[in-house]
Design a protein around this motif. Sequence first.
Motif, PDB file in Angstrom:
ATOM      1  N   SER A 144       0.813  -1.218   0.000  1.00  0.00           N
ATOM      2  CA  SER A 144       0.000   0.000   0.000  1.00  0.00           C
ATOM      3  C   SER A 144       0.845   1.265   0.000  1.00  0.00           C
ATOM      4  CB  SER A 144      -0.918   0.020   1.234  1.00  0.00           C
ATOM      5  OG  SER A 144      -1.751  -1.125   1.278  1.00  0.00           O
ATOM      6  N   VAL A 145       0.404   2.253  -0.774  1.00  0.00           N
ATOM      7  CA  VAL A 145       0.998   3.591  -0.759  1.00  0.00           C
ATOM      8  C   VAL A 145      -0.132   4.594  -0.604  1.00  0.00           C
ATOM      9  CG1 VAL A 145       2.970   2.922  -2.193  1.00  0.00           C
ATOM     10  CG2 VAL A 145       0.907   3.846  -3.279  1.00  0.00           C
ATOM     11  N   GLY A 146       0.192   5.722   0.034  1.00  0.00           N
ATOM     12  CA  GLY A 146      -0.830   6.738   0.259  1.00  0.00           C
ATOM     13  C   GLY A 146      -0.329   8.127  -0.052  1.00  0.00           C
ATOM     14  N   GLN A 147      -1.240   8.997  -0.430  1.00  0.00           N
ATOM     15  CA  GLN A 147      -0.911  10.404  -0.663  1.00  0.00           C
ATOM     16  C   GLN A 147      -2.174  11.239  -0.460  1.00  0.00           C
ATOM     17  OE1 GLN A 147       0.420  10.699  -4.740  1.00  0.00           O
ATOM     18  NE2 GLN A 147      -1.643  10.770  -5.550  1.00  0.00           N
ATOM     19  N   TRP A 148      -1.976  12.522  -0.252  1.00  0.00           N
ATOM     20  CA  TRP A 148      -3.083  13.434  -0.039  1.00  0.00           C
ATOM     21  C   TRP A 148      -3.546  14.033  -1.361  1.00  0.00           C
ATOM     22  CZ3 TRP A 148      -5.797  13.876   4.348  1.00  0.00           C
ATOM     23  CH2 TRP A 148      -5.217  13.378   5.514  1.00  0.00           C
ATOM     24  N   GLU A 149      -4.861  14.049  -1.549  1.00  0.00           N
ATOM     25  CA  GLU A 149      -5.492  14.772  -2.643  1.00  0.00           C
ATOM     26  C   GLU A 149      -6.413  15.791  -1.991  1.00  0.00           C
ATOM     27  OE1 GLU A 149      -7.441  12.094  -5.308  1.00  0.00           O
ATOM     28  OE2 GLU A 149      -5.594  11.046  -5.870  1.00  0.00           O
ATOM     29  N   GLY A 150      -5.917  17.011  -1.843  1.00  0.00           N
ATOM     30  CA  GLY A 150      -6.648  17.992  -1.056  1.00  0.00           C
ATOM     31  C   GLY A 150      -6.671  17.539   0.386  1.00  0.00           C
ATOM     32  N   ASN A 151      -7.871  17.399   0.958  1.00  0.00           N
ATOM     33  CA  ASN A 151      -8.001  16.928   2.336  1.00  0.00           C
ATOM     34  C   ASN A 151      -8.458  15.473   2.403  1.00  0.00           C
ATOM     35  OD1 ASN A 151      -7.188  19.308   3.631  1.00  0.00           O
ATOM     36  ND2 ASN A 151      -9.216  20.215   3.379  1.00  0.00           N
ATOM     37  N   THR A 152      -8.275  14.731   1.320  1.00  0.00           N
ATOM     38  CA  THR A 152      -8.624  13.313   1.291  1.00  0.00           C
ATOM     39  C   THR A 152      -7.346  12.487   1.213  1.00  0.00           C
ATOM     40  OG1 THR A 152     -10.739  13.763   0.179  1.00  0.00           O
ATOM     41  CG2 THR A 152      -9.887  11.506   0.068  1.00  0.00           C
ATOM     42  N   PHE A 153      -7.207  11.528   2.132  1.00  0.00           N
ATOM     43  CA  PHE A 153      -6.057  10.629   2.135  1.00  0.00           C
ATOM     44  C   PHE A 153      -6.417   9.429   1.270  1.00  0.00           C
ATOM     45  CE2 PHE A 153      -3.367   7.364   4.483  1.00  0.00           C
ATOM     46  CZ  PHE A 153      -2.163   7.819   3.932  1.00  0.00           C
ATOM     47  N   VAL A 154      -5.706   9.267   0.162  1.00  0.00           N
ATOM     48  CA  VAL A 154      -6.019   8.230  -0.816  1.00  0.00           C
ATOM     49  C   VAL A 154      -4.956   7.133  -0.733  1.00  0.00           C
ATOM     50  CG1 VAL A 154      -6.415   7.702  -3.247  1.00  0.00           C
ATOM     51  CG2 VAL A 154      -7.091   9.934  -2.318  1.00  0.00           C
ATOM     52  N   VAL A 155      -5.402   5.912  -0.482  1.00  0.00           N
ATOM     53  CA  VAL A 155      -4.510   4.760  -0.359  1.00  0.00           C
ATOM     54  C   VAL A 155      -4.797   3.810  -1.516  1.00  0.00           C
ATOM     55  CG1 VAL A 155      -3.785   2.835   1.090  1.00  0.00           C
ATOM     56  CG2 VAL A 155      -4.517   4.986   2.153  1.00  0.00           C
ATOM     57  N   LYS A 156      -3.730   3.396  -2.215  1.00  0.00           N
ATOM     58  CA  LYS A 156      -3.867   2.449  -3.316  1.00  0.00           C
ATOM     59  C   LYS A 156      -3.025   1.216  -2.992  1.00  0.00           C
ATOM     60  CE  LYS A 156      -4.973   5.924  -6.778  1.00  0.00           C
ATOM     61  NZ  LYS A 156      -4.689   6.487  -8.124  1.00  0.00           N
ATOM     62  N   SER A 157      -3.624   0.049  -3.245  1.00  0.00           N
ATOM     63  CA  SER A 157      -2.975  -1.208  -2.845  1.00  0.00           C
ATOM     64  C   SER A 157      -3.168  -2.279  -3.910  1.00  0.00           C
ATOM     65  CB  SER A 157      -3.563  -1.719  -1.519  1.00  0.00           C
ATOM     66  OG  SER A 157      -3.543  -0.735  -0.512  1.00  0.00           O
ATOM     67  N   LEU A 158      -2.239  -3.237  -3.909  1.00  0.00           N
ATOM     68  CA  LEU A 158      -2.338  -4.409  -4.784  1.00  0.00           C
ATOM     69  C   LEU A 158      -1.512  -5.536  -4.171  1.00  0.00           C
ATOM     70  CD1 LEU A 158       0.679  -4.338  -6.148  1.00  0.00           C
ATOM     71  CD2 LEU A 158      -0.392  -2.900  -7.850  1.00  0.00           C
ATOM     72  N   GLY A 159      -1.500  -6.693  -4.843  1.00  0.00           N
ATOM     73  CA  GLY A 159      -0.688  -7.816  -4.385  1.00  0.00           C
ATOM     74  C   GLY A 159      -1.274  -8.545  -3.198  1.00  0.00           C
ATOM     75  N   PHE A 160      -2.583  -8.879  -3.261  1.00  0.00           N
ATOM     76  CA  PHE A 160      -3.265  -9.519  -2.139  1.00  0.00           C
ATOM     77  C   PHE A 160      -3.311 -11.039  -2.288  1.00  0.00           C
ATOM     78  CE2 PHE A 160      -5.156  -5.261  -2.441  1.00  0.00           C
ATOM     79  CZ  PHE A 160      -4.946  -4.809  -1.150  1.00  0.00           C
ATOM     80  N   ASP A 161      -3.252 -11.712  -1.153  1.00  0.00           N
ATOM     81  CA  ASP A 161      -3.401 -13.165  -1.115  1.00  0.00           C
ATOM     82  C   ASP A 161      -4.875 -13.499  -1.345  1.00  0.00           C
ATOM     83  OD1 ASP A 161      -3.764 -15.882  -0.136  1.00  0.00           O
ATOM     84  OD2 ASP A 161      -1.757 -15.694   0.742  1.00  0.00           O
ATOM     85  N   GLU A 162      -5.150 -14.302  -2.372  1.00  0.00           N
ATOM     86  CA  GLU A 162      -6.540 -14.554  -2.745  1.00  0.00           C
ATOM     87  C   GLU A 162      -7.265 -15.490  -1.780  1.00  0.00           C
ATOM     88  OE1 GLU A 162      -5.500 -18.043  -6.045  1.00  0.00           O
ATOM     89  OE2 GLU A 162      -6.324 -16.118  -6.692  1.00  0.00           O
ATOM     90  N   ARG A 163      -6.587 -15.986  -0.753  1.00  0.00           N
ATOM     91  CA  ARG A 163      -7.278 -16.811   0.242  1.00  0.00           C
ATOM     92  C   ARG A 163      -8.164 -15.986   1.160  1.00  0.00           C
ATOM     93  NH1 ARG A 163      -2.206 -19.932   2.734  1.00  0.00           N
ATOM     94  NH2 ARG A 163      -1.265 -17.903   2.218  1.00  0.00           N
ATOM     95  N   THR A 164      -7.947 -14.687   1.241  1.00  0.00           N
ATOM     96  CA  THR A 164      -8.764 -13.856   2.130  1.00  0.00           C
ATOM     97  C   THR A 164     -10.105 -13.537   1.476  1.00  0.00           C
ATOM     98  OG1 THR A 164      -7.870 -11.753   1.289  1.00  0.00           O
ATOM     99  CG2 THR A 164      -6.690 -12.810   3.110  1.00  0.00           C
TER     100      THR A 164
END
Length: 291
Positions: A184-204
């Motif tokens: 996961s990586v995150g950055q601010w867009e105005g006053n919204t904290f936007v987190v983008k993620s990938l690479g998840f274990d498909e067992r969950t």
Amino acid sequence: MAMRVPGVAIGLLIISVIGLSQTAPSGTGAHTKTATPFDHRNLTGKYHRESEFQTYSNVPGGANELQAFLLGQAPAPRKLNVPTEEAPFTAAGQAAFDKNIPSYGRRITEPKLGNDPQGMCDPWGVPRMLNGQVAGPHSTLELLQTPGRTFMFSEWHHDYRVIYTDGRKLPALDEVEPRWNGYSVGQWEGNTFVVKSLGFDERTWLDHNGYPHTDQMQLEERYRKLDADTLELTETITDPQYYSRPFKSDRKIWKLIKDGAKGWDEQIYCVPSEEFKFNKLIRDGGAGKPQ
């Protein structure tokens, strides 16, 4: 003799009248309440889930929403005044969903017949840990912002994740091994904290309902402070193999626990030796049977 009013007094009187005309509220004359200022970008704190549903979308299915109703122990749960967002499954997604057998919600099944990964003490993973799927004092989420990283801690199962805010980019999917919480990586867009993620274990699973995902799933989370004590979260997953379009969650609301840091850490681990004993004696119907 005519009275003479000093020029200074007249000036003060005029200024006072002007000031009153500028500050007096219109309408009924009641004083308007000024909102308390707060730092929109300060997310650090311990929060308690306030939103209605304990699932990814607003389809009922959490641990406490439908279970008592389906067992005849309580009335039907109150629903939000919004349309229910059913999962937009592809044929492959529907087939994977049908194989997941939860012990909660509309597809409630005897736990011993289910296959919820948490029954084997598998980590919830992301985004399941974001849904606050338990009630009472355990439905908490804690955030800690530091230079370059934001830590997110889930009290239930005592799990945490790291969101990198040091400017790095997400890796390509073919460059990483799937992980329970992804990358996961995150950055601010105005006053919204936007987190983008990938690479998840498909067992969950995405939540207690048993929504599946592939290891190609990508997740976007958007956090926004509505006031000093209220945090809003929406999530969107993109997983074309299982979902025909991006699947957006309902609007989740978290309230700041102002004295949250004063309490002791509950340390609610899922301990395999304890969980398997519980499964044998209670979940799988062993209680009361001769040994």
